[in-house]
Design a protein around this motif. Structure first.
Motif, PDB file in Angstrom:
ATOM      1  N   ASN A  70     -22.143 -19.057 -43.635  1.00 34.66           N
ATOM      2  CA  ASN A  70     -23.354 -19.637 -42.071  1.00 34.66           C
ATOM      3  C   ASN A  70     -23.859 -18.141 -42.346  1.00 34.66           C
ATOM      4  OD1 ASN A  70     -23.821 -18.737 -39.263  1.00 34.66           O
ATOM      5  ND2 ASN A  70     -23.844 -21.177 -39.427  1.00 34.66           N
ATOM      6  N   TYR A  71     -25.011 -18.554 -41.939  1.00 34.48           N
ATOM      7  CA  TYR A  71     -25.690 -17.171 -41.784  1.00 34.48           C
ATOM      8  C   TYR A  71     -26.035 -15.784 -40.917  1.00 34.48           C
ATOM      9  CZ  TYR A  71     -29.925 -14.144 -43.636  1.00 34.48           C
ATOM     10  OH  TYR A  71     -30.366 -13.149 -43.656  1.00 34.48           O
ATOM     11  N   PHE A  72     -25.224 -17.044 -39.861  1.00 35.42           N
ATOM     12  CA  PHE A  72     -24.966 -16.321 -38.436  1.00 35.42           C
ATOM     13  C   PHE A  72     -24.102 -15.545 -38.167  1.00 35.42           C
ATOM     14  CE2 PHE A  72     -29.705 -17.831 -38.806  1.00 35.42           C
ATOM     15  CZ  PHE A  72     -30.428 -17.240 -38.368  1.00 35.42           C
ATOM     16  N   PHE A  73     -23.571 -16.485 -38.013  1.00 35.93           N
ATOM     17  CA  PHE A  73     -21.547 -16.839 -37.626  1.00 35.93           C
ATOM     18  C   PHE A  73     -20.517 -16.540 -38.690  1.00 35.93           C
ATOM     19  CE2 PHE A  73     -17.412 -18.625 -36.642  1.00 35.93           C
ATOM     20  CZ  PHE A  73     -17.124 -18.207 -35.119  1.00 35.93           C
ATOM     21  N   THR A  74     -19.644 -15.144 -37.660  1.00 37.49           N
ATOM     22  CA  THR A  74     -18.170 -14.099 -39.007  1.00 37.49           C
ATOM     23  C   THR A  74     -17.414 -15.609 -38.218  1.00 37.49           C
ATOM     24  OG1 THR A  74     -17.116 -12.835 -39.282  1.00 37.49           O
ATOM     25  CG2 THR A  74     -18.952 -12.744 -37.284  1.00 37.49           C
ATOM     26  N   ASP A  75     -16.008 -15.115 -38.681  1.00 31.86           N
ATOM     27  CA  ASP A  75     -14.752 -15.826 -38.004  1.00 31.86           C
ATOM     28  C   ASP A  75     -13.794 -14.833 -38.064  1.00 31.86           C
ATOM     29  OD1 ASP A  75     -12.779 -17.323 -36.428  1.00 31.86           O
ATOM     30  OD2 ASP A  75     -12.041 -17.655 -38.425  1.00 31.86           O
ATOM     31  N   PRO A 110     -12.413 -20.867 -44.742  1.00 28.61           N
ATOM     32  CA  PRO A 110     -12.168 -21.543 -45.397  1.00 28.61           C
ATOM     33  C   PRO A 110     -12.338 -23.405 -45.104  1.00 28.61           C
ATOM     34  CG  PRO A 110     -10.154 -20.248 -45.232  1.00 28.61           C
ATOM     35  CD  PRO A 110     -11.644 -19.886 -43.885  1.00 28.61           C
ATOM     36  N   GLY A 111     -12.886 -23.956 -46.164  1.00 30.16           N
ATOM     37  CA  GLY A 111     -13.398 -25.236 -46.066  1.00 30.16           C
ATOM     38  C   GLY A 111     -14.422 -25.440 -45.529  1.00 30.16           C
ATOM     39  N   VAL A 112     -15.473 -24.496 -45.618  1.00 27.27           N
ATOM     40  CA  VAL A 112     -17.097 -24.534 -45.003  1.00 27.27           C
ATOM     41  C   VAL A 112     -17.665 -22.870 -46.270  1.00 27.27           C
ATOM     42  CG1 VAL A 112     -16.303 -25.117 -42.696  1.00 27.27           C
ATOM     43  CG2 VAL A 112     -16.652 -22.885 -42.871  1.00 27.27           C
ATOM     44  N   PRO A 113     -18.898 -22.902 -46.334  1.00 27.19           N
ATOM     45  CA  PRO A 113     -19.035 -21.989 -46.823  1.00 27.19           C
ATOM     46  C   PRO A 113     -19.365 -21.264 -45.708  1.00 27.19           C
ATOM     47  CG  PRO A 113     -21.320 -23.679 -46.856  1.00 27.19           C
ATOM     48  CD  PRO A 113     -20.088 -24.323 -46.146  1.00 27.19           C
ATOM     49  N   ILE A 135     -12.765 -24.104 -36.323  1.00 27.84           N
ATOM     50  CA  ILE A 135     -13.368 -22.491 -36.680  1.00 27.84           C
ATOM     51  C   ILE A 135     -14.156 -22.786 -34.931  1.00 27.84           C
ATOM     52  CG2 ILE A 135     -15.021 -21.552 -37.907  1.00 27.84           C
ATOM     53  CD1 ILE A 135     -15.052 -22.879 -40.028  1.00 27.84           C
ATOM     54  N   ILE A 136     -14.632 -23.964 -35.091  1.00 21.62           N
ATOM     55  CA  ILE A 136     -15.375 -23.870 -33.327  1.00 21.62           C
ATOM     56  C   ILE A 136     -14.591 -23.855 -32.383  1.00 21.62           C
ATOM     57  CG2 ILE A 136     -16.746 -25.486 -31.716  1.00 21.62           C
ATOM     58  CD1 ILE A 136     -17.931 -26.916 -34.455  1.00 21.62           C
ATOM     59  N   ALA A 137     -13.236 -24.027 -31.823  1.00 17.24           N
ATOM     60  CA  ALA A 137     -12.495 -24.231 -30.831  1.00 17.24           C
ATOM     61  C   ALA A 137     -11.495 -22.711 -30.752  1.00 17.24           C
ATOM     62  CB  ALA A 137     -11.406 -25.082 -31.412  1.00 17.24           C
ATOM     63  N   ARG A 138     -11.938 -21.724 -31.809  1.00 19.64           N
ATOM     64  CA  ARG A 138     -11.320 -20.713 -31.798  1.00 19.64           C
ATOM     65  C   ARG A 138     -12.776 -19.579 -31.296  1.00 19.64           C
ATOM     66  NH1 ARG A 138      -9.212 -21.484 -36.806  1.00 19.64           N
ATOM     67  NH2 ARG A 138     -10.726 -20.044 -38.255  1.00 19.64           N
ATOM     68  N   ALA A 139     -13.900 -20.348 -31.406  1.00 26.00           N
ATOM     69  CA  ALA A 139     -15.142 -19.267 -30.757  1.00 26.00           C
ATOM     70  C   ALA A 139     -15.369 -19.762 -30.132  1.00 26.00           C
ATOM     71  CB  ALA A 139     -16.081 -19.327 -31.697  1.00 26.00           C
ATOM     72  N   LEU A 140     -15.349 -20.776 -29.442  1.00 24.44           N
ATOM     73  CA  LEU A 140     -15.991 -21.265 -27.919  1.00 24.44           C
ATOM     74  C   LEU A 140     -15.916 -19.794 -27.488  1.00 24.44           C
ATOM     75  CD1 LEU A 140     -14.671 -25.355 -27.243  1.00 24.44           C
ATOM     76  CD2 LEU A 140     -17.431 -24.040 -28.533  1.00 24.44           C
ATOM     77  N   PRO A 141     -16.790 -20.102 -25.934  1.00 21.32           N
ATOM     78  CA  PRO A 141     -16.562 -19.466 -24.950  1.00 21.32           C
ATOM     79  C   PRO A 141     -15.871 -19.866 -23.948  1.00 21.32           C
ATOM     80  CG  PRO A 141     -18.622 -20.248 -25.136  1.00 21.32           C
ATOM     81  CD  PRO A 141     -17.845 -20.635 -26.059  1.00 21.32           C
ATOM     82  N   ARG A 142     -15.000 -19.526 -23.016  1.00 21.77           N
ATOM     83  CA  ARG A 142     -14.688 -19.481 -22.167  1.00 21.77           C
ATOM     84  C   ARG A 142     -15.151 -19.443 -20.859  1.00 21.77           C
ATOM     85  NH1 ARG A 142     -11.995 -22.191 -25.695  1.00 21.77           N
ATOM     86  NH2 ARG A 142      -9.947 -21.052 -26.847  1.00 21.77           N
ATOM     87  N   ALA A 143     -15.227 -20.626 -20.028  1.00 25.58           N
ATOM     88  CA  ALA A 143     -15.656 -20.569 -19.081  1.00 25.58           C
ATOM     89  C   ALA A 143     -14.607 -19.497 -17.940  1.00 25.58           C
ATOM     90  CB  ALA A 143     -15.824 -21.921 -17.839  1.00 25.58           C
ATOM     91  N   PRO A 144     -15.793 -18.691 -16.780  1.00 21.54           N
ATOM     92  CA  PRO A 144     -15.087 -17.755 -16.081  1.00 21.54           C
ATOM     93  C   PRO A 144     -14.131 -18.910 -14.451  1.00 21.54           C
ATOM     94  CG  PRO A 144     -17.267 -18.692 -15.322  1.00 21.54           C
ATOM     95  CD  PRO A 144     -17.283 -19.089 -16.641  1.00 21.54           C
ATOM     96  N   ALA A 145     -12.766 -18.338 -14.334  1.00 26.07           N
ATOM     97  CA  ALA A 145     -11.838 -18.812 -14.092  1.00 26.07           C
ATOM     98  C   ALA A 145     -12.385 -19.792 -12.230  1.00 26.07           C
ATOM     99  CB  ALA A 145     -10.719 -18.197 -13.923  1.00 26.07           C
TER     100      ALA A 145
END
Length: 520
Positions: free
Chosen positions: A58-63, A53-56, A347-357
């Motif tokens: 991306n050749y590598f990324f999938t949500d 939604p709202g963006v074209p 979209i980026i917020a959902r995909a961000l990797p989480r740092a180990p606790a």
């Protein structure tokens, strides 16, 4: 790597007016893609990359999950978003390709085996098939380097900006005529025609800008050499970027990310404008080095174009795990501060990797663990010798001596793998009754350790877990052509089934395991 070079794209011409075209289907209904792959083995996975939604695209990324599995020589995939634009598909046995989709469309393709050493080809059917076959055949200025060389040679022969622009625009005549004919014959929709026309123009801008950037960077060393003086070349750059400005609404669906080319032209002096006063992205050159070697150029873009271009670059970096979780967090903080309303932000917020606790100690085992019944996280204990393991057989012999092992190969990005997890309770019950250990081996990259461990716990995958080292993953390339894949080792560590049934096959799998282990 200059990621935009890899894009496959589509194309076409100007809207021809009130022609009656192929009927457009309802807006809110996502499209489906189905394939006939007669010689492709079952369990082969097909990856689908779609616009969000709202963006074209991306050749590598999938949500989110983006794969489907081949069964009986067929597959079917329903897009997650009802967006018009381009979809990329591909896999180890399916040629990478691009097609146009619109809401409610049903796109089909057949994989035709190549003759001799020729690669297989794709033949489209269904909605807008005529246009998608033109894309597949490279007829819409999307034929790769040969198209780029032809455009470069057109520029090399032109003495002035005016003659160059006329010659370049003539290069679009043939692809536009092909699409106009398809529209007139009602083989494609008006929407398809409009989007592919716009994409042809963006293709022309890309190839032309690519040549001009080299000329502005080093006029004496440009290949091919241009006849026109620098002043004329600058006039041409302005004309192209004005007429085919990738920020214009008509180009919203284009996956080419030509904002990067515009930024390069500005950086090299081909387009007028002041030098940037803030160098937000130049400071991140090291972090983005794996996906883009020229981050400084994005500081030359105006705010709106910069938000779009950098959103796309960040998605590419996320898909390739290009930096640490901490670096991603810093990049995203800057991006969100600068472009709070950007459609890329959620979209980026959902995909961000989480740092180990907790910080990982270099000598501490964090790749081989166990999820015990009733627990909510993987438990990691010392695993002597694990760092010396180079093959799957060595791992099984070292960690499971005297016990048969059922191995499940998966990855956090593999939708069909995760879909099989719903059948794990039955597998666990059978394995427990028959003294079989269950080992889940992830082929994720090391930087996805946190996501790997979290998914294993979230799905309740009782048993042992191993995040395969680069060495083990390298050894698996020749024996694991696709995932999900399942194997069985006996108690002596011998491989007795190289391609077991899936957990979803239920009793068929259990009977197979009994037979292989000679358990009645």
């Amino acid at each position: 790597m200059n990621f935009w070079i890899s894009l496959l794209g589509a194309a076409l011409a100007v809207a021809p007016g009130p022609l009656r075209a192929q009927k457009t289907v309802p807006k809110a209904v996502p499209a489906t893609i189905a394939g006939q792959l007669s010689e492709v083995p079952d369990s082969t996975t097909i990856a689908i990359f779609e616009a969000m939604p709202g963006v074209p695209m991306n050749y590598f990324f999938t949500d989110g999950p983006n794969e489907c599995v081949v069964r009986g020589g067929r597959f079917s995939y329903r897009l997650r978003h009802a967006e018009a634009g381009f979809v990329r598909y591909g896999g180890k046995v399916v040629p990478h390709g691009v097609s146009f989709v619109e809401p409610g469309a049903h796109v089909t393709f057949t994989l035709k085996p190549g003759v001799g050493n020729a690669p297989p080809t794709v033949i489209f059917g269904g909605t807008n098939a005529a246009a998608n076959n033109l894309i597949e055949q490279g007829k819409l200025l999307n034929g790769g380097p040969p198209d780029g060389e032809r455009i470069a040679n057109v520029l090399a022969k032109a003495p002035t900006a005016k003659t160059a622009l006329a010659s370049l625009q003539a290069e679009m005549t043939a692809p536009k005529a092909l699409l106009f004919t398809a529209l007139r014959q009602r083989q494609i929709s008006q929407r398809c025609y409009d989007v592919l026309t716009a994409e042809v123009e963006q293709r022309l801008l890309y190839w032309s800008s690519n040549t001009l950037v080299g000329y502005f960077k080093a006029p004496d060393k440009a290949n091919p050499a241009l006849q026109m003086p620098l002043a004329e070349a600058r006039q041409l750059a302005v004309a192209l970027c004005t007429q085919y400005d990738p920020s214009l609404p008509r180009y919203q669906a284009s996956p080419l990310s030509n904002q990067g080319m515009v930024a390069a032209l500005r950086e090299k002096g081909g387009l007028p404008g002041p030098a940037p006063t803030a160098r937000a992205w130049a400071g991140y050159a090291a972090q983005f080095a794996q996906v883009n070697s020229a981050m400084a150029r994005y500081d030359y873009l105006p705010a709106a174009a910069q938000g779009q271009a950098m959103g796309n670059v960040i998605l590419t970096a996320l898909s390739l795990n290009a930096m640490s979780a901490a670096d991603f967090a810093r990049v995203f903080a800057d991006y969100r501060r600068m472009f709070p309303a950007s459609p890329y932000v959620p979209i980026i917020a959902r995909a961000l990797p989480r740092a180990p606790a907790t910080p990982v100690v270099a000598s501490q085992n964090q790749t081989f663990g166990q999820l015990a019944p009733g627990t909510r996280a993987l438990a990691f204990a010392p695993a002597p010798g694990l760092d010396t393991v180079r093959t799957l057989a060595a791992l099984v012999r070292q960690q499971f001596a005297g016990r048969p092992v059922f191995v499940d190969f998966w990855a956090s990005w593999c939708g069909p793998c995760i879909a099989e997890f719903r059948y794990e309770p039955g597998l666990h019950e059978f394995a427990s009754k028959n003294g079989i250990e269950v080992l889940y081996i992830s082929v994720d990259q090391p930087g996805y350790r946190g996501k790997w461990a979290a998914l294993a716990a979230k799905n309740g995958l009782r048993g042992y877990h191993y995040l395969a080292s680069p060495a083990v993953q390298e050894s698996l390339k020749s024996v694991i052509p696709f995932i999900p894949r399942y194997m069985l080792f006996d108690k002596s560590g011998q491989l007795v089934e190289a391609s077991a049934y899936h957990p979803s096959d239920g009793e068929k799998l259990y009977q197979q395991l009994r037979e292989r282990l000679k358990r009645l």
